[in-house]
Write an enzyme that holds these catalytic residues in place. Sequence first.
Site, short mmCIF file in Angstrom:
data_model
loop_
_atom_site.label_atom_id
_atom_site.label_comp_id
_atom_site.label_asym_id
_atom_site.label_seq_id
_atom_site.Cartn_x
_atom_site.Cartn_y
_atom_site.Cartn_z
CG ASN A 125 -1.75 1.21 1.39
OD1 ASN A 125 -1.83 2.02 0.48
ND2 ASN A 125 -2.38 1.35 2.54
CD GLU B 231 -3.40 -2.99 7.27
OE1 GLU B 231 -2.24 -3.06 6.89
OE2 GLU B 231 -4.17 -2.08 6.93
CE LYS C 238 -0.10 3.19 4.62
NZ LYS C 238 0.03 3.26 6.05
CD GLU D 77 -2.87 5.37 6.70
OE1 GLU D 77 -2.86 5.45 5.46
OE2 GLU D 77 -1.95 4.81 7.35
CG HIS E 34 -5.62 1.66 5.18
ND1 HIS E 34 -5.18 2.68 5.99
CD2 HIS E 34 -4.61 0.76 5.10
CE1 HIS E 34 -3.94 2.40 6.39
NE2 HIS E 34 -3.57 1.25 5.85
N GLY F 11 2.54 1.91 10.67
CA GLY F 11 3.46 3.03 10.52
C GLY F 11 4.18 3.43 11.79
CB SER G 151 5.35 -2.10 11.85
OG SER G 151 4.95 -0.75 12.09
P1 PGA Z 1 3.02 -0.04 7.57
O1 PGA Z 1 1.56 0.21 6.95
O2 PGA Z 1 3.56 -1.31 6.98
O3 PGA Z 1 3.83 1.19 7.17
O4 PGA Z 1 2.85 -0.14 9.05
C1 PGA Z 1 0.67 -0.86 6.80
C2 PGA Z 1 -0.62 -0.38 6.19
O5 PGA Z 1 -0.99 0.79 6.36
O6 PGA Z 1 -1.31 -1.16 5.51
#
Ligand code: PGA
Length: 255
Positions: free
Chosen positions: A13, A167, A15, A98, A96, A173, A212
């Site tokens: 992803n 997740e 983003k 976000e 997601h 992140g 992560s």
């Molecule tokens: P990340 O993001 O691997 O940077 O933690 C995962 C995601 O948002 O799907």
Amino acid sequence: MAAAARKHFVGGNWKCNKTLAEVSELAAGISACLTGGVDVMVSPSPLYLPAVLANASNGLIVSSQNVSATGFGAFTGEIAPEQLLDIGVQWTIIGHSERRKYYGEIDEVVTTKVKQALEKGLSVVACFGETKAQRDAGETDHVVLTQLGAIVRGATGHFDRLVLAYEPVWAIGTGLTCDGDEAQRVCALLRNNLKHVSFEVANNTRIIYGGSVKPNNCQGLIAKPDIDGFLVGGASLSVEKFAPIINSAKPSGKL
Ligand code: PGA
């Protein structure tokens, strides 16, 4: 059915990152690493979907990061499922964290989007997970099962085109990865709950972990029987970091 019967799935992803030239190069670089055995997906900003499609090869799946809950019509700023399919994009991420946190995508919206997308013919990676506050309050299981229920309501009849991405929000992140045993416990809980739909759906649906995921922790996670792959944010932004994660999910990479 054993976990090995489910083909592993690794999504990147991206983003709201990178330029046109950068996503084109990254898509070509990831494509060059693919040798089969695992489904690999990348998800750029919507503007760059055509460019990434043009640079994708060796089976690399190109996905949208979002899709409209509506179709064609007076919906300013939206991307209809029909439009994604029109340009050759067959997958989308939905729900997601976000999107949920910054853009008001509550479970009801996720249900509608999952339903629309699947009924129109897209395949869907549906994301969900608990926040730190929910985990600390001991609400993890209740929260993820409620979110799963919202996704399942939208997916009726189309589970063969659904991938579930667990997740934990606090792991996204942050560099904090969910402990492998705990991620396995939650994924097993989710799979067990899918038996309410059917044993076949519980056995066949791929449940991937996100939060992560890095080259140094992917091996331990993919070794878990109910974790069928990853959704990767930061580490999917370079071939050097993403390729080892993909490799860990190849059948031969299973510990
Ligand atoms: P990340 O993001 O691997 O940077 O933690 C995962 C995601 O948002 O799907």
